[in-house]
Design an enzyme around this catalytic site. Sequence first.
Site, PDB file in Angstrom:
ATOM      1  N   LYS A   1       0.848  -1.195   0.000  1.00 33.36           N
ATOM      2  CA  LYS A   1       0.000   0.000   0.000  1.00 33.36           C
ATOM      3  C   LYS A   1       0.885   1.247   0.000  1.00 33.36           C
ATOM      4  O   LYS A   1       1.913   1.267   0.695  1.00 33.36           O
ATOM      5  CB  LYS A   1      -0.895  -0.037   1.248  1.00 33.36           C
ATOM      6  CG  LYS A   1      -1.913   1.103   1.318  1.00 33.36           C
ATOM      7  CD  LYS A   1      -2.799   0.984   2.563  1.00 33.36           C
ATOM      8  CE  LYS A   1      -3.869   2.067   2.600  1.00 33.36           C
ATOM      9  NZ  LYS A   1      -4.752   1.975   3.773  1.00 33.36           N
TER      10      LYS A   1
ATOM     11  N   SER B   1      -9.831   2.252   2.735  1.00 31.31           N
ATOM     12  CA  SER B   1      -8.879   2.913   1.875  1.00 31.31           C
ATOM     13  C   SER B   1      -7.902   1.969   1.164  1.00 31.31           C
ATOM     14  O   SER B   1      -7.324   2.352   0.154  1.00 31.31           O
ATOM     15  CB  SER B   1      -8.065   3.918   2.695  1.00 31.31           C
ATOM     16  OG  SER B   1      -7.258   3.269   3.662  1.00 31.31           O
TER      17      SER B   1
ATOM     18  N   SER C   1     -10.246   0.065   7.018  1.00 32.80           N
ATOM     19  CA  SER C   1      -9.615   0.082   5.696  1.00 32.80           C
ATOM     20  C   SER C   1      -8.955  -1.197   5.216  1.00 32.80           C
ATOM     21  O   SER C   1      -8.553  -1.283   4.061  1.00 32.80           O
ATOM     22  CB  SER C   1      -8.586   1.204   5.636  1.00 32.80           C
ATOM     23  OG  SER C   1      -9.236   2.401   5.349  1.00 32.80           O
TER      24      SER C   1
HETATM   25  N1  GLN Z   1     -13.452   4.719   5.935  1.00 35.06           N
HETATM   26  C1  GLN Z   1     -12.845   5.156   7.136  1.00 35.06           C
HETATM   27  C2  GLN Z   1     -12.412   6.595   7.012  1.00 35.06           C
HETATM   28  O1  GLN Z   1     -12.582   7.142   5.966  1.00 35.06           O
HETATM   29  C3  GLN Z   1     -11.703   4.271   7.509  1.00 35.06           C
HETATM   30  C4  GLN Z   1     -10.427   4.592   6.817  1.00 35.06           C
HETATM   31  C5  GLN Z   1      -9.284   3.775   7.290  1.00 35.06           C
HETATM   32  O2  GLN Z   1      -9.463   2.785   8.008  1.00 35.06           O
HETATM   33  N2  GLN Z   1      -8.087   4.212   6.944  1.00 35.06           N
HETATM   34  O3  GLN Z   1     -11.913   7.170   7.944  1.00 35.06           O
END
Ligand code: GLN
Length: 485
Positions: free
Chosen positions: A78, A155, A179
């Site tokens: 990532k 994400s 995410s």
């Molecule tokens: N969807 C969540 C957010 O936008 C989680 C994102 C994440 O876990 N990095 O904060």
Amino acid sequence: MTDLTSLTIAEAKSGLSKKEFSAVELTESYIKNMENKRSLNAFVKETPELALEQAKISQSKINSDSGGKLEGIPLGIKDLFCTKEIETTACSQILKGFVPPYESTVTAKLLSAGANFLGKLNMDEFAMGGSNETSIFGPVTNPWSKATPLVPGGSSGGSAAAVAADMCAAATGTDTGGSIRQPSSFCGVTGIKPTYGRCSRYGIIAFASSLDQAGPIAKTVEDCALMLEVMSGHDSKDSTSSKIMVPEFSKVLGQNIKGMRIGIPKEYRVDGLNQEIAGYWDKAAQILKEQGAEIVEVSLPHTKYALAVYYIIAPAEASSNLARYDGLRYGNRVNGDTLDEMYVNSRTAGFGREVKRRIMIGTYVLSAGYYDAYYIKAQKVRRLIRQDFIDAFKKCDVILTPTTPTAAFAVGDKTMQQNPINMWLNDIFTVSISLAGLPALSLPIGLNSQGLPLGMQLIGRAFDEESVFKASSVLEKEACFRGVK
Ligand code: GLN
């Protein structure tokens, strides 16, 4: 010869050690796949020469029987992990062109276990988002898409899509509020967010430091266990990383779950929960019961506050972490006539809409006068959410819930785009676990009537990933499928 890219890590390891194919051949097949599937937009940077060079070294280690745990296994990383001398952008304009002079601890551990790196994977900008649509490199297409392109989740959308499309054997992800788990669910693959502190955060570009955790996304529960064994462990460079011993997670897979108590939280039967997902939830509980587990109802009464708490704490920490990108010491610069103007211009040009939204919410809830009303209040409720889990785990060993309230939605979905709250609601089943710092794994449980994958989440006590792996491996064996149908 079978398609090498469809092999799990465990299968590839066995093939490599039996000399059925070489590490270079394995890497070459992934490189070919990566090229053929570029339209998915999963990789934002490909490093095939590096991967081949590493594969050659791996092969000589395998030949001399001195290979590491992941020797010769091609991975995707990532783009939130700093990789030495490889551009790392967090998929943000402000970091475009940033080439870290150092390696994150997690990726360093993977490298020293013999893995090779195919490239950097797409993600939501600074890991803020749930659909991979906030990336400056554009959205990733979910490999399960039919007529219209679907999001891979976010994400870690590039990570989940690349694993589902066999573009890498496994990938790293990070999870702040879901995410790793949500994209794994949307793409029909398996991912685990370990306990907070299990993996070092050193060299992972920070979003919300009290929530961020690294973890693997892979094809199977076993592959996740193998990856996590390597990625975990105390690191003197991250004071929040734990000194608790890292067990060999792969040892517990398939063990008898007789007598294990599986908790079903009644508050997770939320309005809007898709009926098919509810059906699979019942089915998963039934399977575990048939395998000897006991199903118990548990209560997590503060669940209804979890999203509100998360969307105060995460932006607060983000606004503070992202203050470093001022165009002066760090990040891309856009000049102005005064120092202030330069800050404003750099940040205006460098950050996308979602990141700016979070910075504004974060600075608001941290500002004098609102700090007590929002931030401190949220911290108090966070403690209650954690207490809910502590109480629930007196009655059970693992908690079973769906990972998401819906299957993957369309790229550009209007309801999500017009009102960001709708996007945030998708995190309903994942954020409380992050707030409580607990380990949770998402695995594919079945397909919905549109042929799209749905995921189940298994949550454990802090530092009890072993129970999560044990129950997950049983569920996987009885219910799951592998690969895009
Ligand atoms: N969807 C969540 C957010 O936008 C989680 C994102 C994440 O876990 N990095 O904060």
